[in-house]
Structure formats: structure tokens, C-alpha cells
Motif scaffolding. Structure first.
Motif, PDB file in Angstrom:
ATOM      1  N   ARG A   1      63.840  12.278  -6.745  1.00  0.00           N
ATOM      2  CA  ARG A   1      65.053  11.791  -7.382  1.00  0.00           C
ATOM      3  C   ARG A   1      65.167  10.282  -7.268  1.00  0.00           C
ATOM      4  N   LEU A   2      66.189   9.741  -7.934  1.00  0.00           N
ATOM      5  CA  LEU A   2      66.403   8.304  -7.970  1.00  0.00           C
ATOM      6  C   LEU A   2      67.220   7.850  -6.767  1.00  0.00           C
ATOM      7  N   LYS A   3      66.883   6.670  -6.259  1.00  0.00           N
ATOM      8  CA  LYS A   3      67.621   6.046  -5.169  1.00  0.00           C
ATOM      9  C   LYS A   3      67.969   4.636  -5.632  1.00  0.00           C
ATOM     10  N   ARG A   4      69.248   4.337  -5.717  1.00  0.00           N
ATOM     11  CA  ARG A   4      69.694   3.058  -6.261  1.00  0.00           C
ATOM     12  C   ARG A   4      69.380   1.912  -5.294  1.00  0.00           C
ATOM     13  N   CYS A   5      68.883   0.804  -5.850  1.00  0.00           N
ATOM     14  CA  CYS A   5      68.550  -0.370  -5.044  1.00  0.00           C
ATOM     15  C   CYS A   5      69.366  -1.589  -5.444  1.00  0.00           C
ATOM     16  N   GLY A   6      69.589  -1.792  -6.721  1.00  0.00           N
ATOM     17  CA  GLY A   6      70.286  -2.980  -7.173  1.00  0.00           C
ATOM     18  C   GLY A   6      71.773  -2.910  -6.901  1.00  0.00           C
TER      19      GLY A   6
ATOM     20  N   VAL B   1      61.999   8.519  -5.314  1.00  0.00           N
ATOM     21  CA  VAL B   1      61.628   8.896  -3.955  1.00  0.00           C
ATOM     22  C   VAL B   1      61.521  10.410  -3.821  1.00  0.00           C
ATOM     23  N   ALA B   2      60.706  10.823  -2.869  1.00  0.00           N
ATOM     24  CA  ALA B   2      60.675  12.209  -2.430  1.00  0.00           C
ATOM     25  C   ALA B   2      61.614  12.292  -1.246  1.00  0.00           C
ATOM     26  N   ILE B   3      62.597  13.174  -1.345  1.00  0.00           N
ATOM     27  CA  ILE B   3      63.660  13.204  -0.345  1.00  0.00           C
ATOM     28  C   ILE B   3      64.101  14.642  -0.120  1.00  0.00           C
ATOM     29  N   ASP B   4      64.570  14.930   1.091  1.00  0.00           N
ATOM     30  CA  ASP B   4      65.093  16.251   1.413  1.00  0.00           C
ATOM     31  C   ASP B   4      66.380  16.483   0.621  1.00  0.00           C
ATOM     32  N   VAL B   5      66.596  17.688   0.163  1.00  0.00           N
ATOM     33  CA  VAL B   5      67.744  18.029  -0.670  1.00  0.00           C
ATOM     34  C   VAL B   5      69.065  17.732   0.042  1.00  0.00           C
ATOM     35  N   ARG B   6      69.101  17.922   1.339  1.00  0.00           N
ATOM     36  CA  ARG B   6      70.351  17.763   2.079  1.00  0.00           C
ATOM     37  C   ARG B   6      70.713  16.309   2.348  1.00  0.00           C
ATOM     38  N   SER B   7      69.805  15.369   2.059  1.00  0.00           N
ATOM     39  CA  SER B   7      70.077  13.954   2.304  1.00  0.00           C
ATOM     40  C   SER B   7      70.969  13.363   1.222  1.00  0.00           C
ATOM     41  N   GLN B   8      71.661  12.278   1.567  1.00  0.00           N
ATOM     42  CA  GLN B   8      72.463  11.561   0.596  1.00  0.00           C
ATOM     43  C   GLN B   8      71.554  10.785  -0.344  1.00  0.00           C
ATOM     44  N   ARG B   9      72.134  10.287  -1.447  1.00  0.00           N
ATOM     45  CA  ARG B   9      71.351   9.515  -2.404  1.00  0.00           C
ATOM     46  C   ARG B   9      70.746   8.290  -1.743  1.00  0.00           C
ATOM     47  N   GLU B  10      71.499   7.653  -0.865  1.00  0.00           N
ATOM     48  CA  GLU B  10      71.007   6.463  -0.187  1.00  0.00           C
ATOM     49  C   GLU B  10      70.375   6.792   1.166  1.00  0.00           C
ATOM     50  N   GLY B  11      70.151   8.074   1.435  1.00  0.00           N
ATOM     51  CA  GLY B  11      69.636   8.492   2.732  1.00  0.00           C
ATOM     52  C   GLY B  11      68.164   8.181   2.918  1.00  0.00           C
ATOM     53  N   ARG B  12      67.638   8.629   4.048  1.00  0.00           N
ATOM     54  CA  ARG B  12      66.244   8.371   4.393  1.00  0.00           C
ATOM     55  C   ARG B  12      65.321   9.222   3.532  1.00  0.00           C
ATOM     56  N   ASP B  13      64.329   8.573   2.926  1.00  0.00           N
ATOM     57  CA  ASP B  13      63.399   9.290   2.058  1.00  0.00           C
ATOM     58  C   ASP B  13      62.102   9.604   2.794  1.00  0.00           C
ATOM     59  N   LEU B  14      61.369  10.563   2.258  1.00  0.00           N
ATOM     60  CA  LEU B  14      60.079  10.923   2.826  1.00  0.00           C
ATOM     61  C   LEU B  14      59.012   9.918   2.404  1.00  0.00           C
ATOM     62  N   GLN B  15      59.026   9.564   1.107  1.00  0.00           N
ATOM     63  CA  GLN B  15      58.061   8.609   0.579  1.00  0.00           C
ATOM     64  C   GLN B  15      58.583   8.020  -0.723  1.00  0.00           C
ATOM     65  N   LYS B  16      58.315   6.748  -0.946  1.00  0.00           N
ATOM     66  CA  LYS B  16      58.629   6.104  -2.215  1.00  0.00           C
ATOM     67  C   LYS B  16      57.466   6.361  -3.165  1.00  0.00           C
ATOM     68  N   VAL B  17      57.756   6.936  -4.334  1.00  0.00           N
ATOM     69  CA  VAL B  17      56.679   7.283  -5.259  1.00  0.00           C
ATOM     70  C   VAL B  17      56.782   6.575  -6.595  1.00  0.00           C
ATOM     71  N   GLY B  18      57.774   5.708  -6.771  1.00  0.00           N
ATOM     72  CA  GLY B  18      57.875   5.004  -8.036  1.00  0.00           C
ATOM     73  C   GLY B  18      59.054   4.064  -8.089  1.00  0.00           C
ATOM     74  N   PHE B  19      59.204   3.444  -9.262  1.00  0.00           N
ATOM     75  CA  PHE B  19      60.227   2.438  -9.502  1.00  0.00           C
ATOM     76  C   PHE B  19      60.681   2.580 -10.950  1.00  0.00           C
ATOM     77  N   TYR B  20      61.980   2.408 -11.206  1.00  0.00           N
ATOM     78  CA  TYR B  20      62.515   2.519 -12.559  1.00  0.00           C
ATOM     79  C   TYR B  20      63.603   1.477 -12.768  1.00  0.00           C
ATOM     80  N   ASP B  21      63.442   0.670 -13.815  1.00  0.00           N
ATOM     81  CA  ASP B  21      64.437  -0.329 -14.198  1.00  0.00           C
ATOM     82  C   ASP B  21      64.929   0.027 -15.596  1.00  0.00           C
ATOM     83  N   PRO B  22      66.128   0.615 -15.714  1.00  0.00           N
ATOM     84  CA  PRO B  22      66.602   1.055 -17.029  1.00  0.00           C
ATOM     85  C   PRO B  22      66.982  -0.096 -17.963  1.00  0.00           C
TER      86      PRO B  22
END
Length: 87
Positions: free
Chosen positions: A5-10, A19-40
Motif C-alpha cells: 500500500r501507499l505511505k504518504r511522505c510529502g 511499501v509492504a506493511i502488516d495489515v494492522r499497522s497505521q498508514r504511517e506505521g513501520r513498514d516491512l520493506q519499501k518497494v516503490g515510489f509514486y508521485d501523482p
């Protein structure tokens, strides 16, 4: 369960990390791994395709937006090719 899912940075302009993240984590929570970047705004994407394929093969579920971004990049065609090679 793991989701891609997406994790906001800006702060002012929305920029997201995929990011790959556990379902129970918040959007800004700790991720398992960063797998990409998206600038809309600039419509730029960067995807670490091998890492995304690894998580998808191990049962990770992408959210709707991440699914659309990955589909445009052709990740799912590579996933199907990997599955047919292993069978």
C-alpha cells in the motif's frame, strides 16, 4: 497478513512510497520493506519489481491504487510468467 500500500511522505505535495506493511499497522506505521515510489503530480513511478513479485508470490495483497500502478508497469504479466515457469 501483508499488504502492498501507499505511505504518504510529502507534507504539502502528496508523494507516496509503496511499501509492504502488516495489515494492522497505521498508514504511517513501520513498514516491512519499501518497494516503490509514486508521485501523482508529476506522474512518476519507480517500482522494485523483484521485491514486489516476492511479496505477491508469498501472499501479499495490493490495495486498489497499488494494483493499478503495478498493472500499468506490467508487474502482473511478469508474475504470470514466473508462475508458468515454476509449474
Amino acid at each position: 497478513m501483508v499488504k502492498l500500500r501507499l505511505k504518504r511522505c510529502g507534507r504539502k505535495q502528496a508523494v507516496y512510497r509503496i511499501v509492504a506493511i502488516d495489515v494492522r499497522s497505521q498508514r504511517e506505521g513501520r513498514d516491512l520493506q519499501k518497494v516503490g515510489f509514486y508521485d501523482p503530480i508529476k506522474n512518476q513511478t519507480y517500482l522494485n519489481v523483484p521485491a514486489i513479485l516476492y511479496f505477491l508470490e508469498n501472499g501479499a495483497q495490493p490495495t486498489g491504487t497499488v494494483h493499478d500502478i503495478s498493472k500499468k508497469a506490467g508487474v502482473f504479466t511478469e508474475l504470470r510468467l514466473n508462475q508458468t515457469k515454476s509449474n
